[in-house]
Motif scaffolding. Sequence first.
Motif, PDB file in Angstrom:
ATOM      1  N   ALA A 203       0.667  -1.319   0.119  1.00 43.77           N
ATOM      2  CA  ALA A 203      -0.271  -0.020  -0.370  1.00 43.77           C
ATOM      3  C   ALA A 203       0.946   1.631  -0.275  1.00 43.77           C
ATOM      4  N   HIS A 204       1.906   1.040  -0.031  1.00 46.15           N
ATOM      5  CA  HIS A 204       3.134   2.509  -0.331  1.00 46.15           C
ATOM      6  C   HIS A 204       2.541   3.126  -1.746  1.00 46.15           C
ATOM      7  N   GLY A 205       2.594   4.591  -0.550  1.00 44.37           N
ATOM      8  CA  GLY A 205       1.956   5.779  -1.379  1.00 44.37           C
ATOM      9  C   GLY A 205       0.730   5.591  -1.775  1.00 44.37           C
ATOM     10  N   LEU A 206      -0.231   4.952  -1.147  1.00 49.02           N
ATOM     11  CA  LEU A 206      -1.653   4.811  -1.494  1.00 49.02           C
ATOM     12  C   LEU A 206      -1.978   5.326   0.141  1.00 49.02           C
ATOM     13  N   ASP A 207      -2.861   6.727  -0.561  1.00 53.58           N
ATOM     14  CA  ASP A 207      -4.189   6.859   0.743  1.00 53.58           C
ATOM     15  C   ASP A 207      -5.130   6.387   1.604  1.00 53.58           C
ATOM     16  N   ASP A 208      -6.055   5.535   0.965  1.00 48.95           N
ATOM     17  CA  ASP A 208      -7.316   4.917   1.076  1.00 48.95           C
ATOM     18  C   ASP A 208      -7.206   3.338   1.114  1.00 48.95           C
ATOM     19  N   VAL A 209      -6.860   2.726   2.141  1.00 49.33           N
ATOM     20  CA  VAL A 209      -6.927   1.321   2.211  1.00 49.33           C
ATOM     21  C   VAL A 209      -7.274   0.571   2.873  1.00 49.33           C
ATOM     22  N   VAL A 210      -8.039  -1.234   2.502  1.00 49.65           N
ATOM     23  CA  VAL A 210      -8.608  -1.623   3.580  1.00 49.65           C
ATOM     24  C   VAL A 210      -7.405  -2.736   3.714  1.00 49.65           C
ATOM     25  N   TYR A 211      -7.011  -2.918   4.788  1.00 50.91           N
ATOM     26  CA  TYR A 211      -6.023  -4.194   5.161  1.00 50.91           C
ATOM     27  C   TYR A 211      -6.785  -5.594   6.239  1.00 50.91           C
ATOM     28  N   VAL A 212      -6.431  -6.637   5.673  1.00 54.42           N
ATOM     29  CA  VAL A 212      -7.277  -7.315   5.710  1.00 54.42           C
ATOM     30  C   VAL A 212      -6.035  -8.920   6.614  1.00 54.42           C
ATOM     31  N   GLN A 213      -6.567  -8.777   7.981  1.00 55.59           N
ATOM     32  CA  GLN A 213      -5.743 -10.154   8.407  1.00 55.59           C
ATOM     33  C   GLN A 213      -6.806 -11.055   8.449  1.00 55.59           C
ATOM     34  N   ALA A 214      -5.758 -12.122   7.709  1.00 53.87           N
ATOM     35  CA  ALA A 214      -6.595 -12.957   8.434  1.00 53.87           C
ATOM     36  C   ALA A 214      -5.591 -14.051   8.809  1.00 53.87           C
ATOM     37  N   GLY A 215      -6.253 -14.969   9.688  1.00 51.76           N
ATOM     38  CA  GLY A 215      -6.361 -15.973  10.275  1.00 51.76           C
ATOM     39  C   GLY A 215      -7.535 -17.288  11.248  1.00 51.76           C
ATOM     40  N   ARG A 216      -7.135 -17.557  12.265  1.00 53.82           N
ATOM     41  CA  ARG A 216      -7.934 -18.013  13.362  1.00 53.82           C
ATOM     42  C   ARG A 216      -8.684 -16.941  12.688  1.00 53.82           C
ATOM     43  N   THR A 217      -9.323 -15.639  13.226  1.00 51.71           N
ATOM     44  CA  THR A 217     -10.115 -14.525  12.681  1.00 51.71           C
ATOM     45  C   THR A 217      -9.699 -13.854  12.119  1.00 51.71           C
ATOM     46  N   VAL A 218     -10.809 -12.828  11.521  1.00 51.89           N
ATOM     47  CA  VAL A 218     -10.385 -11.663  11.063  1.00 51.89           C
ATOM     48  C   VAL A 218     -10.158 -10.972  11.157  1.00 51.89           C
ATOM     49  N   SER A 219      -9.799  -9.426  11.169  1.00 51.45           N
ATOM     50  CA  SER A 219      -9.584  -7.984  11.651  1.00 51.45           C
ATOM     51  C   SER A 219      -9.569  -7.407  10.171  1.00 51.45           C
ATOM     52  N   LEU A 220      -9.906  -6.191  10.148  1.00 48.47           N
ATOM     53  CA  LEU A 220      -9.193  -4.967   9.648  1.00 48.47           C
ATOM     54  C   LEU A 220      -8.540  -3.850  10.306  1.00 48.47           C
ATOM     55  N   GLY A 221      -7.904  -2.794   9.161  1.00 48.85           N
ATOM     56  CA  GLY A 221      -7.103  -1.834   9.661  1.00 48.85           C
ATOM     57  C   GLY A 221      -8.025  -1.127   8.651  1.00 48.85           C
ATOM     58  N   LEU A 222      -8.268   0.004   8.713  1.00 48.75           N
ATOM     59  CA  LEU A 222      -7.977   1.346   7.745  1.00 48.75           C
ATOM     60  C   LEU A 222      -7.695   2.307   7.273  1.00 48.75           C
ATOM     61  N   LEU A 223      -7.026   2.530   6.379  1.00 45.01           N
ATOM     62  CA  LEU A 223      -6.292   3.593   5.833  1.00 45.01           C
ATOM     63  C   LEU A 223      -7.360   4.568   5.023  1.00 45.01           C
ATOM     64  N   LEU A 224      -7.487   5.653   6.116  1.00 49.60           N
ATOM     65  CA  LEU A 224      -8.776   6.847   5.302  1.00 49.60           C
ATOM     66  C   LEU A 224      -7.675   7.749   5.133  1.00 49.60           C
ATOM     67  N   GLY A 225      -8.008   8.464   3.830  1.00 48.40           N
ATOM     68  CA  GLY A 225      -6.822   9.894   4.055  1.00 48.40           C
ATOM     69  C   GLY A 225      -5.413   9.836   4.292  1.00 48.40           C
ATOM     70  N   GLY A 226      -5.258   8.789   4.071  1.00 52.32           N
ATOM     71  CA  GLY A 226      -3.394   8.491   4.219  1.00 52.32           C
ATOM     72  C   GLY A 226      -3.529   8.216   6.348  1.00 52.32           C
ATOM     73  N   LYS A 227      -4.065   8.241   6.727  1.00 50.89           N
ATOM     74  CA  LYS A 227      -4.214   8.382   8.452  1.00 50.89           C
ATOM     75  C   LYS A 227      -4.875   7.049   9.116  1.00 50.89           C
ATOM     76  N   LEU A 228      -4.269   6.112   9.899  1.00 50.27           N
ATOM     77  CA  LEU A 228      -4.622   5.294   9.878  1.00 50.27           C
ATOM     78  C   LEU A 228      -6.213   5.618  10.703  1.00 50.27           C
ATOM     79  N   HIS A 229      -7.165   5.278  10.629  1.00 55.32           N
ATOM     80  CA  HIS A 229      -8.706   4.972  11.678  1.00 55.32           C
ATOM     81  C   HIS A 229      -8.758   4.289  12.837  1.00 55.32           C
ATOM     82  N   ASP A 230      -8.584   4.703  13.853  1.00 57.94           N
ATOM     83  CA  ASP A 230      -9.009   3.973  14.797  1.00 57.94           C
ATOM     84  C   ASP A 230     -10.509   3.915  15.560  1.00 57.94           C
ATOM     85  N   GLY A 231     -11.320   4.352  14.975  1.00 56.18           N
ATOM     86  CA  GLY A 231     -12.601   4.594  15.549  1.00 56.18           C
ATOM     87  C   GLY A 231     -12.703   5.091  17.355  1.00 56.18           C
ATOM     88  N   HIS A 232     -14.047   5.516  17.611  1.00 59.26           N
ATOM     89  CA  HIS A 232     -14.242   6.445  18.669  1.00 59.26           C
ATOM     90  C   HIS A 232     -13.422   5.393  19.952  1.00 59.26           C
TER      91      HIS A 232
END
Length: 324
Positions: A203-232
């Motif tokens: 994702a180098h150089g990109l600003d809007d990315v969905v990262y999917v960590q797949a294993g025994r469970t699935v979780s997401l990382g969200l990069l929006l506007g070049g910044k990591l989105h944590d949520g409230h």
Amino acid sequence: MARLSRGDPSLLRRLNAIAVLRALYAAEELTLAELVKASEVSRPTVEEIAADLGEQGLVEEVPLSPDAPRPVGRPAKRYRFRPESGHVAGLEIGPRQTLCLVADLRGEVVGRAQAGLTPEMAAADRLGTARQVLGAAVEGHANVRLLGIGTTGVVSGGKVVRDHRLPGWTGLDLPAEFGGGCPVLAGNDTKLATLAEHWRGAAHGLDDVVYVQAGRTVSLGLLLGGKLHDGHHGAAGEIGALRQAGGSVELVAATVLAVDPQLVVIGGGKDPLATTLRAELARLCLFPVHVATSTLGEDAVALGAVRLALSRVERELFSVADVA
């Protein structure tokens, strides 16, 4: 440290010092003339600042190489930023491994240590092994300025607010557990892997990315506007409660529809998920979305923790908030 105020002459000096340091940080080395041009600071001031930064160990004058042709007259002064003047560490504490990477102040990895873990380990044993790995990785690397830690669960303010995967993990205060040697920052492992992908991965150089960590469970990382989105609550992307793979793939697709990213990155080495997700996205999305498999492998979380720590150090190096 004295707080800057408007009209304070120390403010101008600090701004000039930051301009010089930024120019050197961005280059391998610069002549004095090049440094004057890049920083837009006068030659006498640049020389004074370079001397001050040299006393702090951040900058050094580069001697003329013995093999270099001898110039006519006095050789031009050359300066370089000293990335080896300090280090940062990134530590992953996961269900099955703890991995620590040590990097210099430009992010070049110079140290590494690793050990296996099991999901059933008691928290005290997991922490003990992680401390041993940290100690082995930083050995011989002076001035570790900051430690970043990545682990499972919802992490907020350095504390594991909620975790359903590791025994005794909920409620852990990671800065308190690992503090003392240097400041500590902590974050969720999937989110830090997202940072790593943005820094040195697919994702180098990109600003809007969905990262999917797949294993025994699935979780997401969200990069929006070049910044990591944590949520409230720091819980954005925590979809692990949806256990079935098919259900997870429908939810990832829905997230992609909501976010409209430039790229989806699949981490965790689960190629079947990537194949299924590509098909679902092609079927459901309004526009084609590229899906890539992470190339960072087992280093992703620790590398993201390095980036977390390095970002804080960079802010401190280039801060105008305080001046000596």
